[in-house]
Design a protein around this motif. Structure first.
Motif, PDB file in Angstrom:
ATOM      1  N   VAL A   1       0.842  -1.204   0.000  1.00 45.33           N
ATOM      2  CA  VAL A   1       0.000   0.000   0.000  1.00 45.33           C
ATOM      3  C   VAL A   1       0.874   1.250   0.000  1.00 45.33           C
ATOM      4  O   VAL A   1       0.601   2.211  -0.727  1.00 45.33           O
ATOM      5  N   ALA A   2       1.941   1.246   0.774  1.00 43.80           N
ATOM      6  CA  ALA A   2       2.845   2.399   0.806  1.00 43.80           C
ATOM      7  C   ALA A   2       3.531   2.602  -0.539  1.00 43.80           C
ATOM      8  O   ALA A   2       3.696   3.738  -0.999  1.00 43.80           O
ATOM      9  N   ALA A   3       3.927   1.511  -1.190  1.00 40.30           N
ATOM     10  CA  ALA A   3       4.576   1.630  -2.501  1.00 40.30           C
ATOM     11  C   ALA A   3       3.602   2.156  -3.546  1.00 40.30           C
ATOM     12  O   ALA A   3       3.965   3.002  -4.377  1.00 40.30           O
ATOM     13  N   VAL A   4       2.370   1.689  -3.516  1.00 39.64           N
ATOM     14  CA  VAL A   4       1.368   2.176  -4.469  1.00 39.64           C
ATOM     15  C   VAL A   4       1.079   3.649  -4.222  1.00 39.64           C
ATOM     16  O   VAL A   4       0.953   4.439  -5.176  1.00 39.64           O
ATOM     17  N   ALA A   5       0.987   4.049  -2.960  1.00 36.85           N
ATOM     18  CA  ALA A   5       0.776   5.466  -2.652  1.00 36.85           C
ATOM     19  C   ALA A   5       1.936   6.315  -3.154  1.00 36.85           C
ATOM     20  O   ALA A   5       1.735   7.429  -3.653  1.00 36.85           O
ATOM     21  N   ALA A   6       3.150   5.795  -3.050  1.00 38.04           N
ATOM     22  CA  ALA A   6       4.313   6.539  -3.544  1.00 38.04           C
ATOM     23  C   ALA A   6       4.306   6.616  -5.068  1.00 38.04           C
ATOM     24  O   ALA A   6       4.712   7.626  -5.638  1.00 38.04           O
TER      25      ALA A   6
END
Length: 153
Positions: A32-37
């Motif tokens: 989720v953090a990678a997709v948000a980035a």
């Protein structure tokens, strides 16, 4: 009639329970953090800088690669550690730290706000080290037991 009278007493007193295993939760949080980035797009000034200075872009992308390797190593260590019991506060720190560390190289690779990426990575690293320090006795004992079990095979 109030809202509290709608639920039975036994349901209201039930503790909150996660249905997802904690190692899977760590991986999901990192994704989720990678997709948000990825969804954070660079502004026009950053895009212009990337076109003018190819050597800087090469350096930043190399740094992003090194940070990604460190983030995936921390993610693997945390996924292994959370396969064993841990306190809720320690588990939260272990889940948040690699998520921050994984998002940072994605931001830096895009030449998005690199200061934000560096801040995310280093705050995740500090949180990871603090969690390891707080868990030092239990984590080292688990590692020792795992190594001894592998040698016995």
């Amino acid at each position: 009639m109030s809202d509290s009278s709608v639920l039975p007493v036994s349901h209201a007193a039930a503790p909150l329970c996660w249905s997802m295993p904690r190692p899977v939760l760590v991986i999901a949080a990192a994704l989720v953090a990678a997709v948000a980035a990825v969804l954070a797009s660079p502004d026009a000034a950053t895009a212009g800088l990337a076109q003018r200075d190819a050597e800087l872009v090469l350096l930043l992308r190399f740094m992003a690669g090194v940070k990604a390797l460190l983030a995936f190593a921390a993610l693997g260590a945390v996924a292994w550690r959370l396969g064993y019991p841990a306190s809720p506060l320690l588990s939260a720190a272990y889940v948040l730290a690699p998520a921050l560390m994984v998002a940072a190289p994605v931001l830096i690779w895009q030449i998005a706000p690199t200061a934000l990426g560096a801040g995310l990575f280093h705050s995740g690293l500090v949180l990871f080290l603090l969690a390891l320090f707080a868990d030092r006795g239990r984590a080292s004992e688990l590692a020792r037991q795992t190594l001894l079990a592998r040698r016995a095979i």
